[in-house]
Structure formats: C-alpha cells, structure tokens
Design an enzyme around this catalytic site. Structure first.
Site, short mmCIF file in Angstrom:
data_model
loop_
_atom_site.label_atom_id
_atom_site.label_comp_id
_atom_site.label_asym_id
_atom_site.label_seq_id
_atom_site.Cartn_x
_atom_site.Cartn_y
_atom_site.Cartn_z
N THR A 79 30.60 35.08 34.93
CA THR A 79 30.64 33.81 34.16
C THR A 79 29.68 32.77 34.72
OG1 THR A 79 32.91 34.24 33.48
CG2 THR A 79 32.20 31.95 33.38
N GLU B 266 41.29 39.15 31.66
CA GLU B 266 41.09 38.20 32.75
C GLU B 266 41.63 36.80 32.42
OE1 GLU B 266 37.04 37.30 34.01
OE2 GLU B 266 37.82 36.15 35.70
N ILE C 161 33.79 38.18 29.90
CA ILE C 161 32.46 37.95 30.48
C ILE C 161 32.60 38.08 31.99
CG2 ILE C 161 30.50 36.38 30.79
CD1 ILE C 161 31.22 34.98 28.21
N ASP C 162 32.11 39.18 32.52
CA ASP C 162 32.06 39.33 33.97
C ASP C 162 30.72 38.75 34.42
OD1 ASP C 162 32.75 40.15 36.57
OD2 ASP C 162 31.49 41.94 36.33
N ASP D 43 37.42 43.41 36.89
CA ASP D 43 36.06 43.39 37.44
C ASP D 43 35.52 44.81 37.68
OD1 ASP D 43 35.88 40.53 37.80
OD2 ASP D 43 37.06 40.70 39.64
N ASP E 261 37.48 42.41 30.71
CA ASP E 261 36.86 41.18 31.21
C ASP E 261 35.88 40.72 30.14
OD1 ASP E 261 35.64 39.09 32.50
OD2 ASP E 261 35.50 40.13 34.43
C1 LIP Z 1 33.10 37.64 39.29
C2 LIP Z 1 32.37 38.88 39.73
C3 LIP Z 1 31.42 38.52 40.85
C4 LIP Z 1 32.34 38.44 42.00
C5 LIP Z 1 33.34 37.32 41.80
C6 LIP Z 1 34.04 37.41 40.45
P1 LIP Z 1 33.91 36.63 36.96
O1 LIP Z 1 33.81 37.81 38.07
O2 LIP Z 1 32.07 39.87 38.98
O3 LIP Z 1 30.42 39.46 41.13
O4 LIP Z 1 31.63 38.29 43.20
O5 LIP Z 1 34.26 37.38 42.83
O6 LIP Z 1 35.08 38.31 40.46
O7 LIP Z 1 34.75 35.58 37.60
O8 LIP Z 1 32.54 36.16 36.67
O9 LIP Z 1 34.55 37.31 35.80
#
Ligand code: LIP
Length: 273
Positions: free
Chosen positions: A95, A74, A92-93, A219, A90
């Site tokens: 963030t 990412e 940290i998904d 994601d 990813d």
């Molecule tokens: C996020 C997601 C979140 C989604 C956002 C974004 P990030 O990823 O997992 O649920 O709604 O659009 O993609 O930016 O925290 O890695």
C-alpha cells in the site's frame, strides 16, 4: 472432484484479480487521481479507500460464486463461511508503494483447503508491471501463462536476497540490525515493499531468496505456493511453516544456509523467528 474444485477457484481468482486491477487502475489514471489515506497500527501503516473498495469487490465476487467458502481479508477480516475452502485476500499488498506510485504493489489471492490446512492455489497480480503470477498444487507456477522456475544459485555469498520491515519502530530496529549483519554475507539486499511480489520474484528467478518477520497470511500465502510450485522452498525460521514469526523463501539450494543465519541473527537481535 477436489481437482475440479481447485481449478474452478483458480480460474475465478484470476478473474477477480483482473477486476481488482481495473478498479485500481481506474482510480490512479487521469487528472482525477485522489486517494483518501488513513493509518492503522502506526503512522507508517497506511490504508486507502482503494484498498477497502478492492477488498469489497473481491469479497462480493467470491460470495456470489462460492457462497459457502470462508473469506479472510486484510482490511475487513473474517467474512464468515463454513465450507471446506477459505480465501485469503490482500486487496493491495504494498500500500505504501501504491500511495507513492512506486511501481511494486499487487493483488494477492490464496485459496486454502481447510481439511488439509494447505494452500491449494494462488494468484498474485503485479499491477504496475501487469503480470499475473499463479500456481495450483502439483501443477507448476506460471506468469502470464509461461512456466517459471527458481534460480540454481547455491552460494549464499552470491545470492540476491530480499527482505521487508514491519511498521512498529522497535520491530524495525531489530530488523535493521539483522540486515546490517546479513548485507556483507550476500551478493546484495533488496527491499521492494510488497511481500507477495518478493515471493513471486523468488519464484521467477529475479531473486535467490527472501525473508521477513511479522507477515500476515494475506501477505504470503498466495506467493508461497507460487514459490513452491516454481521449485523453491518456503519455511518459517524455527517453525516448519511460514507465519507471523518468520517467512523464508528461497530457490531451495540456499535455504538451509539462509535459514540458519536468519534464525541466529534474529536470536542475537531479539527479533522473532
Ligand atoms: C506490507 C508488505 C511489505 C511488508 C510490510 C507489509 P501491506 O503489506 O507486503 O513488504 O514489509 O510489513 O506487510 O501493508 O502493504 O499490505
């Protein structure tokens, strides 16, 4: 041969996810907690030095063990590699949750077989709950070594459905309009803030379904194979496969009904599907 290659990568993915968890936990434990936060595509789209450090750790581990494999992350994009496997990570998904200490963020790692254009295994490590979800094609889905499966709910009106929102204000307006029409038609709506975990919650029966537009491959790819291996279904809206336009994941039983509804609401509100 291929099975062995996948098993080796799944085992490695577990180890990388645990190393990433250690790094994340070390940065948020104790009085020294401090994060450096930048923004990306909009003021709501944040990234921290921990996201970047974790991605570097993951890439270094994969590069050392599988020098030919392609890696896409990412934060730093395509790291190259011309082998038949690609890692999609990813660090940290979720963030935003991570920054606030809201307990829903994860390390997400998918491995794709490029010759088949298919994900062959995936790991999602829910850091605050310390749960490791995993799946390999044809082998089932597991959390902490226990097999998981989707719910048997067949009525959309009695289904718990999650969704998520993008970072651009215009996109959010359309997504909000859609969800306001969906809310009276389902049991309830959840928005946890980490797509990979939404998918794992469908896989283990904590949700009946989930949809979101605007996701990136990092994601959803690991979570998607976990849903499928738990007996659920994953698709796009108009497209057969999940992607940037739309990702829909369910227990299977409510899939067609939710998909049909999401596609028609998206068309009405000018959202992607
Ligand atoms: C996020 C997601 C979140 C989604 C956002 C974004 P990030 O990823 O997992 O649920 O709604 O659009 O993609 O930016 O925290 O890695």
């Amino acid at each position: 041969m291929q099975e062995n290659e996948v098993a080796t990568r799944l085992e490695a993915a577990r180890a990388y996810a645990r190393q990433a968890q250690e790094l994340i936990v070390s940065r948020i434990s104790g009085p020294a907690r401090s994060l450096s936060v930048d923004t990306k595509t909009s003021i709501t789209d944040m990234v921290t030095d921990v996201d970047r450090a974790v991605e570097k750790l993951l890439v270094a581990g994969i590069r050392e063990d599988f020098p030919q494999d392609r890696i896409v992350g990412e934060e730093f994009g395509d790291d190259g590699g011309d082998g038949p496997f690609a890692w999609v990570v990813d660090p940290i998904d979720g963030t935003t949750n991570f920054i606030y200490g809201f307990p829903a963020y994860a390390v997400s790692i998918a491995v794709r077989d490029l010759s088949q254009d298919a994900t062959v295994c995936g790991v999602v490590l829910d850091v605050p709950r310390d749960r490791l979800y995993e799946a390999a094609r044809g082998m089932g889905a597991f959390v902490d070594g226990r097999r998981i499966s989707v719910t048997g709910q067949s009525r959309l009106s009695e289904s718990l459905v999650a969704t998520g929102f993008g970072y651009a204000a215009e996109v959010r307006r359309a997504q909000g309009a859609m969800v306001s029409e969906l809310l009276p038609l389902v049991r309830d709506i959840r928005r946890a803030g980490a797509a990979s975990l939404d998918l794992c919650m469908v896989a283990c029966g904590e949700l009946d379904g989930y949809y979101e537009s605007g996701l990136w491959p990092w994601d959803f790819m690991a979570g998607a194979i976990i849903v499928e291996e738990a007996g659920g279904k994953v698709s796009g809206g108009l497209e057969p496969t999940p992607g940037a336009a739309m990702t829909i994941a369910t227990n299977g039983a409510i899939h067609d009904e939710l998909r049909h509804l999401v596609v028609s609401l998206a068309a009405r509100h000018g959202s992607k599907s």
